[in-house]
Structure formats: C-alpha cells, structure tokens
Design a protein around this motif. Structure first.
Motif, short mmCIF file in Angstrom:
data_model
loop_
_atom_site.label_atom_id
_atom_site.label_comp_id
_atom_site.label_asym_id
_atom_site.label_seq_id
_atom_site.Cartn_x
_atom_site.Cartn_y
_atom_site.Cartn_z
N UNK A 1 0.71 -1.47 0.11
CA UNK A 1 -0.30 0.18 -0.41
C UNK A 1 0.76 1.52 0.49
N UNK A 2 2.08 1.15 -0.29
CA UNK A 2 3.38 2.20 0.19
C UNK A 2 3.88 2.50 -0.73
N UNK A 3 4.07 3.94 -1.09
CA UNK A 3 5.24 4.34 -2.52
C UNK A 3 6.53 4.10 -1.97
N UNK A 4 7.68 3.56 -3.51
CA UNK A 4 9.16 2.81 -3.22
C UNK A 4 9.57 1.85 -2.82
N UNK A 5 7.70 0.63 -3.14
CA UNK A 5 8.27 -0.78 -2.98
C UNK A 5 8.33 -1.83 -4.07
N UNK A 6 7.67 -1.20 -4.94
CA UNK A 6 7.31 -1.80 -6.43
C UNK A 6 7.21 -1.08 -7.69
N UNK A 7 7.26 -1.44 -8.99
CA UNK A 7 7.30 -0.80 -9.65
C UNK A 7 5.17 -1.87 -10.28
N UNK A 8 4.57 -1.00 -11.42
CA UNK A 8 3.07 -2.53 -11.32
C UNK A 8 3.66 -2.50 -13.03
N UNK A 9 3.58 -4.27 -13.18
CA UNK A 9 4.62 -4.47 -13.99
C UNK A 9 2.66 -5.04 -14.81
N UNK A 10 1.94 -4.97 -14.33
CA UNK A 10 0.66 -5.55 -15.21
C UNK A 10 -0.35 -4.24 -14.21
N UNK A 11 -0.78 -3.67 -15.14
CA UNK A 11 -2.55 -2.49 -15.06
C UNK A 11 -2.91 -3.70 -15.71
N UNK A 12 -4.19 -3.86 -14.89
CA UNK A 12 -5.62 -4.02 -15.66
C UNK A 12 -6.70 -2.95 -14.89
N UNK A 13 -7.68 -2.42 -15.73
CA UNK A 13 -8.61 -1.47 -15.50
C UNK A 13 -9.75 -2.38 -15.36
N UNK A 14 -10.53 -2.74 -14.78
CA UNK A 14 -12.34 -3.60 -14.97
C UNK A 14 -13.21 -2.64 -15.04
N UNK A 15 -13.72 -3.08 -15.80
CA UNK A 15 -16.17 -2.13 -15.64
C UNK A 15 -16.79 -3.21 -15.51
N UNK A 16 -16.94 -3.30 -14.75
CA UNK A 16 -18.61 -4.14 -14.42
C UNK A 16 -20.37 -3.18 -14.63
N UNK A 17 -20.18 -3.88 -15.17
CA UNK A 17 -21.79 -3.62 -15.91
C UNK A 17 -22.80 -4.16 -14.36
N UNK A 18 -23.34 -3.53 -13.77
CA UNK A 18 -24.16 -3.27 -12.38
C UNK A 18 -25.39 -3.65 -12.37
N UNK A 19 -25.89 -4.21 -13.87
CA UNK A 19 -27.63 -4.68 -14.10
C UNK A 19 -26.69 -5.97 -15.07
N UNK A 20 -26.54 -5.84 -15.93
CA UNK A 20 -25.36 -6.82 -16.62
C UNK A 20 -25.21 -7.93 -16.10
N UNK A 21 -24.28 -7.51 -15.45
CA UNK A 21 -22.98 -8.30 -14.72
C UNK A 21 -21.49 -8.79 -15.79
N UNK A 22 -22.42 -8.10 -17.03
CA UNK A 22 -20.99 -8.44 -17.60
C UNK A 22 -19.61 -7.68 -17.41
N UNK A 23 -18.38 -8.09 -17.40
CA UNK A 23 -16.87 -7.69 -16.95
C UNK A 23 -16.42 -7.87 -17.80
N UNK A 24 -15.54 -6.24 -18.48
CA UNK A 24 -14.82 -5.44 -19.39
C UNK A 24 -13.49 -5.41 -18.67
N UNK A 25 -12.85 -5.78 -19.77
CA UNK A 25 -10.70 -5.93 -19.41
C UNK A 25 -10.02 -4.97 -19.60
N UNK A 26 -9.15 -3.89 -19.31
CA UNK A 26 -8.62 -3.19 -20.54
C UNK A 26 -7.19 -3.13 -20.32
N UNK A 27 -6.31 -3.19 -21.02
CA UNK A 27 -5.18 -3.44 -19.34
C UNK A 27 -3.78 -1.79 -20.36
N UNK A 28 -3.55 -1.16 -19.01
CA UNK A 28 -2.91 0.29 -19.60
C UNK A 28 -1.62 -0.30 -19.60
N UNK A 29 -0.58 -0.85 -20.72
CA UNK A 29 0.03 -0.46 -20.71
C UNK A 29 1.73 -0.43 -20.05
#
Length: 375
Positions: free
Chosen positions: A87-115
């Motif tokens: 939870x702190x700074x100075x510990x690590x780089x983010x080697x993988x980043x994924x945005x997760x979008x959940x449609x609260x009505x249909x329950x569809x989950x979409x993912x977008x990786x940020x390089x």
C-alpha cells in the motif's frame, strides 16, 4: 375431539415449533460462521485506509459511468520481497495494470490493460511525463489511481494490488489453469520459470510442448510474464488477461473447500482499499459475472525511445485513444465528452514526443477481443 387426539395434536405442534427453532438456529449458525469466515478472510489482506474522498477523479465522469458501472484498478507488482507493504510508495513498479469495468445491471465484465510503458502524465506533487509503471513506485497506489483518472477521464477510487507470488499461490490452490501455449512461447516461458524458481525457491517442471494444457502456479505466472515473444508488451498483456480469464472460470466451478484454500493462501499477499461491504456486495454476484471482451491501451500508438526515459508507448494521440477506451469500457454511456485536462495532456505529450498521428482503428496494436489467436 378426544383428550388423546388433543394431546397428540398439541405434541405435534410443539414438535413442529421445536423443529422450526432448530432449523432457524442451524441457519443462524451457518450465517454466523460465514460472516466470521468472511471477516477472517478480510483481515488477512493488507488494507489501505487512505480516505477515498482524497483521491482525485476526472470532472468528465458521467452519471451513467457512476450508476451503471463499477470500475476497479488491478495492479500486478514486480516486488520479490516477502511481506512487502503493497500500500506504500517506493516498494514496486506496477508490472501489470488492468482496468475492470463491471456492468452492475448485466454483470458483464470487461478488461482493459494499460501497457506498463504507456507514456502519461504522472499525478505526483510535481507532475512529470513518464512510463506509467513508475507511478506506483513514486507514489504508491493512490498516485497510480490518480494518474489513471487524470489521463483517462476515469472515476476510479478502488484498487486491488497483488504481487506475482500471490498469483502463483492462487493458481496452485485452484489446481492449475488451462492455457493454450504456443510453440514460439516455450523457450521464454521456461526461462521465466527458471528465474521464478531461483527467486521463490519453489520448484516447478518446465513446459516442453505446445497446445492446450494445465499449468501450475509457477508455470502460469511465468507465462503471464513472457515479454520478448511476438509483439512485446502488447502480447504480454493478452497473456495476463488470458490467465485471469482461466482463473475466473476455474473459480466459478470450484467447491467451497478449494475457494477457502485460495483465500488462506493468497489474501496475505493482496492489498486493497475496498471495504468489507464493497467486497461482500461484489462477491454475492460471483456466479452471475460473465467475461466480455478485453483490450489493451493505448490501442493506437507509437514506440519511440525518449533519451533517459527509454522506450515508451505513446498514444497516437491520447485524446482519440481515451474516446475509444470509454466506448469500450462503458458502451451504454453516450454522454461522455473528453475533459479539457485530457486535451491538455494530449497536446503536451504530442509536443514532447512528436507523435501526432490521428487515431485509426485500422492501425490499432490490439483489437478488443474475447479470444486471442493461436497463430
């Protein structure tokens, strides 16, 4: 009615009441145990108590984005330290980043990786353009989330961070995941396995043949880290999302004992700022979630080398890529208009890098997809 029949009827009523009470007590014990176990599981995780109201979000957020969708940032960290404070700074780089979008009505989950090498304006005290991967090291998860919000017009306030050891443990606890390994990936896959065995001390066999097969935790994590095969980091993010998809499908078909083991093994290597109520609300719909398409960001890009900043992935251009990202993550949102902040950053990145190409879906590095080619 005879006294014997009245007595029998009264006895049956009492037995019925006693049985009902016993059932209610039994249900109460189950619910109580479930709540106790849930609290036990939550207490295993590293928690971030940073007030969420202090996290900056974009002023371009629409009502549809807030009411219809839940957006969460997932960070895979490159730390190799045991018991590191995620939870702190100075510990690590983010080697993988994924945005997760959940449609609260249909329950569809979409993912977008940020390089990881995506060239953005880091939301630090002194804003600077850098590879996005540096945001976590410079300012921890809060800096990373605010950088996403500022550059991509998002309203993310919730995140989950894991190190690669957590991924390995989770997959092992699930009994492995099924992945279709390509022949061109085997050499680099085995090099990654050797490195992980050296770092963690956990032995694993190599992978010696192509095709669909069950990979253990070390093998699947090594697969997700393959970078020097195919289209570099672009294909690596595809592999990461394929591993997550395989884990979700395996978890949905696992029994309670298996899921309990996953929790005990993995949660100590997980950090989040989500509350117990939020997690419980998401967990209750676990079996209803359906994985939709996934993509990488920026879709249209150039990869120049910028002196000391190294080889970077520059959106071509940021403004157009952000529009495309919103159409993907929030398909029901017709009211979104990019903010002046994104327009400003887009122009600044263009001025610094010289990358000014207009966005073209024909030139995208990676099309939104639900299955990746095995060519």
């Amino acid at each position: 009615m005879s006294k014997s029949r009245k007595k029998k009827k009264s006895t049956n009523r009492r037995l019925g009441i006693v049985l009902l009470v016993e059932i209610l007590v039994f249900i109460g014990l189950i619910v109580g145990y479930a709540w106790y176990y849930f609290n036990y599981a939550m207490n295993l995780m590293q928690t971030d108590d940073t007030p969420k109201e202090e996290i900056d979000v974009s002023n371009a957020v629409t009502e549809t984005m807030e009411s219809t969708y839940t957006t969460i940032a997932l960070f895979g960290l490159d730390t190799r330290e045991k018991n590191a404070n995620l939870t702190s700074s100075g510990v690590a780089h983010s080697d993988a980043v994924i945005l997760v979008s959940i449609n609260n009505e249909t329950k569809e989950v979409r993912m977008a990786s940020v390089y990881r090498d995506c060239f953005l304006e880091i939301a630090s005290k002194t804003p600077t353009t850098q590879k996005f991967t540096h945001a976590y090291l410079l300012g921890g998860p809060t800096c990373s989330v605010e950088t996403l919000n500022r550059n991509l017009d998002l309203n993310i306030k919730d995140y989950v961070s894991v190190d690669f050891m957590a991924l390995t443990k989770a997959i092992d606890a699930l009994g492995g995941v099924t992945i279709n390994v390509k022949s061109k990936e085997i050499n680099n896959l085995n090099k990654n396995i050797e490195e992980q065995v050296r770092v963690t001390g956990n032995y694993s066999d190599g992978v010696w043949s192509a095709g669909e097969q069950t990979l253990n935790g070390t093998q699947a994590t090594a697969y997700a880290r393959i970078r020097k095969v195919g289209n570099g980091d672009f294909e690596r993010t595809q592999r990461q999302r394929k591993v997550i998809e395989a884990m979700v499908e395996k978890a949905k078909n696992s029994d309670l004992s298996t899921l309990s083991n996953v929790i005990k093994e993995v949660f100590p290597d997980v950090a989040t700022n989500m509350t117990q109520a939020q997690i419980l609300d998401l967990a209750k719909d676990l079996l209803q979630y359906e994985l939709g398409d996934n993509m990488g960001f920026p879709s249209s890009n150039k990869t120049p080398t910028l002196g000391s900043k190294g080889s970077v992935v520059v959106p071509a251009d940021l403004l157009s890529n952000v529009k495309f990202l919103h159409e993907f993550l929030y398909p029901e949102d017709k009211d979104y208009v990019p903010s002046s902040e994104v327009e400003r950053i887009s122009k600044a990145i263009t001025n610094e890098t010289g990358v000014y190409d207009e966005f073209s879906e024909e030139d995208t590095t990676e099309e939104p997809t639900s299955t990746n080619s095995d060519e």
